[in-house]
Design an enzyme around this catalytic site. Structure first.
Site, PDB file in Angstrom:
ATOM      1  CG  HIS A 185      62.980   9.212  53.624  1.00 10.98           C
ATOM      2  ND1 HIS A 185      63.722   9.284  54.793  1.00 10.98           N
ATOM      3  CD2 HIS A 185      63.596  10.011  52.734  1.00 10.98           C
ATOM      4  CE1 HIS A 185      64.747  10.099  54.591  1.00 10.98           C
ATOM      5  NE2 HIS A 185      64.692  10.550  53.350  1.00 10.98           N
ATOM      6  CD  GLU A 211      64.883  14.428  52.078  1.00 10.61           C
ATOM      7  OE1 GLU A 211      65.300  13.398  52.623  1.00 10.61           O
ATOM      8  OE2 GLU A 211      64.267  15.332  52.683  1.00 10.61           O
ATOM      9  CD  GLU A 225      68.455  14.503  53.697  1.00 13.76           C
ATOM     10  OE1 GLU A 225      67.951  14.046  52.644  1.00 13.76           O
ATOM     11  OE2 GLU A 225      68.351  13.941  54.782  1.00 13.76           O
ATOM     12  CG  HIS A 275      70.235   9.948  52.983  1.00 11.53           C
ATOM     13  ND1 HIS A 275      69.332   8.921  53.025  1.00 11.53           N
ATOM     14  CD2 HIS A 275      69.505  11.089  52.880  1.00 11.53           C
ATOM     15  CE1 HIS A 275      68.114   9.406  52.947  1.00 11.53           C
ATOM     16  NE2 HIS A 275      68.187  10.726  52.859  1.00 11.53           N
ATOM     17  CD  GLU A 333      61.671  11.720  63.542  1.00 15.11           C
ATOM     18  OE1 GLU A 333      61.942  12.922  63.543  1.00 15.11           O
ATOM     19  OE2 GLU A 333      61.649  11.027  62.506  1.00 15.11           O
ATOM     20  CB  CYS A 336      61.858  15.105  58.582  1.00 14.17           C
ATOM     21  SG  CYS A 336      61.921  16.850  58.928  1.00 14.17           S
TER      22      CYS A 336
END
Length: 188
Positions: free
Chosen positions: A77, A125, A123, A32, A95, A75
């Site tokens: 990955h 994605e 970002e 990132h 989280e 959110c």
């Protein structure tokens, strides 16, 4: 509840414009930056069954990407070779401290976005969007979440429309596509 730890070696999966993995991965944090390569991610909106309120979270202030902004529930990955539903459940445990998500459903399977730079990071994605239901309150990991609250869907719409509110780019962008989809269209 047992603490779920995330590996420091967490990797992102690079994908084509259609969301197909290229076979390449990169370290999550190092991937990132100002020229972030397109990679696979997900967003999930957690609704409370009893009153259909939406859980929103504020990203921890020391997060590298979009610190301190309010956003949807969770959110993340997927790891290489991890299914998106498994990744959503893993990140929800880690989280926001929700070990069980009921009726997890992908509502925007082809959502894709690229943000303008935020603190020098873009970002980029391919980010399917999920919805799930719970009844209990979250028990967030303070390394990930700085705050949380339940909002009605109309209250969430007001927050997103407030130009002074510090809200994530993707939350605003996803709202435009979610507001007319079930179950959100019925939350008025």
């Amino acid at each position: 509840m047992d603490t779920i730890t995330e590996p420091e070696s967490e990797r992102v999966v690079f994908v084509t414009e259609d969301g197909v993995p290229t076979g390449e991965t990169g370290p999550k944090l190092a991937s990132h930056h100002a020229d972030t390569r397109l990679h696979l991610a997900f967003s999930c909106y957690v609704l409370r069954r009893s009153d259909q309120a939406l859980l929103i979270t504020q990203r921890a202030l020391d997060k590298k990407v979009w610190p301190g902004v309010w956003t949807n529930s969770v959110c993340g990955h997927p790891a290489p070779d991890e299914s998106l539903p498994d990744a959503v459940r893993r990140r929800a445990r880690y989280e926001i401290g929700l070990p069980e998500l009921d009726d997890l459903e992908c509502v925007l399977p082809k959502y894709r976005y690229r943000t303008p730079p935020f603190n020098g990071i873009v970002e980029n994605e391919f980010c399917p969007v999920f919805v799930a239901w719970v009844e209990e309150d979250p028990a967030p990991n303070p390394e990930e979440v700085g705050g949380w609250r339940w909002l009605s869907w109309p209250g969430y719409a007001q927050l997103l429309a407030d130009d002074e509110a510090d809200v994530s780019y993707w939350a605003k962008d996803q709202f435009e596509q979610l507001k007319d989809k079930k179950p959100f269209s019925a939350l008025g």
